[in-house]
Design an enzyme around this catalytic site. Structure first.
Site, mmCIF file in Angstrom:
data_model
loop_
_atom_site.group_PDB
_atom_site.id
_atom_site.type_symbol
_atom_site.label_atom_id
_atom_site.label_comp_id
_atom_site.label_asym_id
_atom_site.label_seq_id
_atom_site.Cartn_x
_atom_site.Cartn_y
_atom_site.Cartn_z
ATOM 1 N N ASP A 137 84.630 65.876 39.294
ATOM 2 C CA ASP A 137 85.619 66.321 38.317
ATOM 3 C C ASP A 137 86.838 66.832 39.065
ATOM 4 O OD1 ASP A 137 86.404 67.272 35.548
ATOM 5 O OD2 ASP A 137 86.438 69.166 36.628
ATOM 6 N N GLU B 124 86.447 60.290 36.750
ATOM 7 C CA GLU B 124 87.013 59.989 35.447
ATOM 8 C C GLU B 124 88.129 58.967 35.632
ATOM 9 O OE1 GLU B 124 87.129 63.871 32.747
ATOM 10 O OE2 GLU B 124 88.040 64.154 34.697
ATOM 11 N N CYS C 188 77.466 69.259 26.345
ATOM 12 C CA CYS C 188 76.469 69.897 27.201
ATOM 13 C C CYS C 188 75.802 68.828 28.060
ATOM 14 C CB CYS C 188 75.425 70.614 26.341
ATOM 15 S SG CYS C 188 74.052 71.266 27.311
ATOM 16 N N CYS D 96 71.738 68.757 26.964
ATOM 17 C CA CYS D 96 71.255 68.256 25.679
ATOM 18 C C CYS D 96 72.237 67.308 25.002
ATOM 19 C CB CYS D 96 70.889 69.412 24.752
ATOM 20 S SG CYS D 96 72.335 70.348 24.196
ATOM 21 N N CYS E 286 75.476 76.826 26.441
ATOM 22 C CA CYS E 286 75.041 75.972 25.344
ATOM 23 C C CYS E 286 74.251 76.786 24.315
ATOM 24 C CB CYS E 286 74.204 74.811 25.865
ATOM 25 S SG CYS E 286 73.763 73.677 24.548
ATOM 26 N N CYS F 290 70.673 74.458 23.684
ATOM 27 C CA CYS F 290 69.529 74.414 24.600
ATOM 28 C C CYS F 290 69.509 75.591 25.575
ATOM 29 C CB CYS F 290 69.501 73.091 25.368
ATOM 30 S SG CYS F 290 70.794 72.980 26.610
ATOM 31 N N ASP G 42 83.189 73.491 35.111
ATOM 32 C CA ASP G 42 83.557 72.273 35.826
ATOM 33 C C ASP G 42 82.338 71.523 36.357
ATOM 34 O OD1 ASP G 42 86.252 72.696 35.364
ATOM 35 O OD2 ASP G 42 86.464 73.969 37.139
HETATM 36 ZN ZN LIG Z 1 72.701 72.021 25.649
#
Ligand SMILES: [Zn+2]
Length: 380
Positions: free
Chosen positions: A179, A263, A315, A318, A333, A336, A343
């Site tokens: 990233d 990316e 996330c 999940c 999150c 989860c 990052d």
């Molecule tokens: Zn999650």
């Protein structure tokens, strides 16, 4: 595979005049043929093709003193900018029509296959002469093109070389997502984080200051010209340092990983932003990806670019969306329970997007690249 070599050249006064003149002629051709395309379209509602224009440029009425291949390359360049324009139109964007180039905006010309010869100390350019060159590296492979570029008061020659790659692709075993951040922070999916080299931020501050000083000077006055040159020198310095940094970083990444995912910045930058520091970073990251690509290719390894959409919001464990503003540095999150640096979460998403699973995700020891003393390991 293509590779390029860049060397500084040292034209004498006379040669410099010839180089400047070549740039002027090329720019003139570019603008004239751009006008032709525009007129043909506006008046006759028809497009002119690159092939048609290539044919025409051979029979220019005046003697240009410019090598024929160089002139043809101008037409090819013009064709490329039209192709890019139409491609973006087709993609539903509203790009600007290709523009006429002012004197300061036309800084290079290119010999394709012929018209130049290099022998270590001299670069022979057709219609220009033998220019002193300092060739600090041996060129390997077959030279395809020679591009002459004006950079402020300096001149450079870049050779694009075709090299045969006999390296067998490796069976990838190690994977990494990378990233690249706005604040020029680099994060690897293994948890390694690299801070931008200090000179980046310093140079940026200086650039801002010098640009401000420029705006207070009378346009085209002597002081204004001096200030422009000062800014050019600063830009060049930043570019060189950035190249250096990118070369070292990409070397480490390619040595340590078989499959590298970034990316796709072209997609990311569809949102236009004219911020100065951002444009520097964009160019810098584009350059990093380019360099990593060719180093990977040389080693039989892989670089993949993925769609950047929402990589910071989802996330990585999940897959659910966890909304956060730019100021929120931690991914927490609510679905989860995963808690991770923002990052690093994004870098893992980038990796997952390419490989589809969670290989090499969290829990992996950070690599801790050795090249940068500023490197911090934040997944402790
Ligand atoms: Zn999650």
């Amino acid at each position: 595979m293509r590779k390029s070599y860049k060397f500084r050249i040292y034209p004498n006064k006379e040669q410099e005049v010839a180089l400047e003149k070549t740039l002027d002629v090329c720019r003139y051709i570019y603008n004239e043929f751009l006008a032709d395309r525009k007129n043909a379209y506006e008046r006759c509602n028809r497009g002119l093709s690159t092939m048609e224009q290539l044919y025409q440029v051979r029979y220019l009425e005046f003697d240009t003193d410019v090598h024929s291949q160089v002139k043809q390359d101008v037409i090819r360049r013009l064709g490329n900018s039209f192709d890019a324009f139409f491609r973006r139109c087709m993609g539903g964007e509203t790009p600007g029509y290709p523009r006429f180039k002012g004197k300061k905006r036309y800084n290079s010309f290119c010999y394709v296959q012929s018209g130049f010869k290099i022998d270590g100390k001299k670069l022979r350019l057709s219609k220009i002469g033998d220019i002193k060159i300092i060739q600090h590296r041996e060129i390997e492979g077959k030279i395809k093109t020679c591009t002459i570029r004006r950079d402020g008061k300096q001149w450079y020659a870049t050779f694009s070389v075709e090299i045969e790659n006999n390296v067998m692709p490796v069976e990838p075993e190690t994977f990494v997502g990378i990233d690249v951040g706005l604040k020029s922070l680099i994060t690897l999916s293994d948890g390694t984080q690299l801070n931008p080299p200090k000179y980046y931020r310093e140079a940026e501050r200086r650039l801002k200051r010098e640009n401000r000083a420029l705006s207070h000077k009378k346009k085209f006055s002597n002081n204004w010209k001096k200030q422009v040159e000062k800014i050019n020198v600063l830009y060049r310095k930043i570019r060189n340092q950035r190249n250096d940094f990118n070369h070292k970083l990409s070397r480490e990444v390619v040595d340590n990983y078989d499959y590298i995912v970034f990316e796709d910045l072209n997609v990311k930058n569809m949102v236009k932003n004219h911020h100065l520091s951002k444009s520097i970073h964009d160019a810098s990251w584009g350059n990093l990806i380019q360099i990593t690509k060719y180093k990977a290719e040389e080693a039989g390894k892989f670089v993949e670019l993925v769609n950047p959409y929402n990589t910071s919001q989802l996330c990585s464990n999940c897959g659910k969306k966890v909304k956060k503003s730019l100021a929120m540095r931690t991914h927490e999150c609510t679905h989860c329970g995963l808690i991770l640096d923002r990052d690093i979460n994004a870098a893992i998403n980038i990796l997952n997007r390419a490989v589809g699973t969670t290989v090499g995700a969290c829990g992996v020891e950070p690599l801790g690249l050795s090249m940068n003393q500023e490197a911090t390991k934040s997944l402790a």
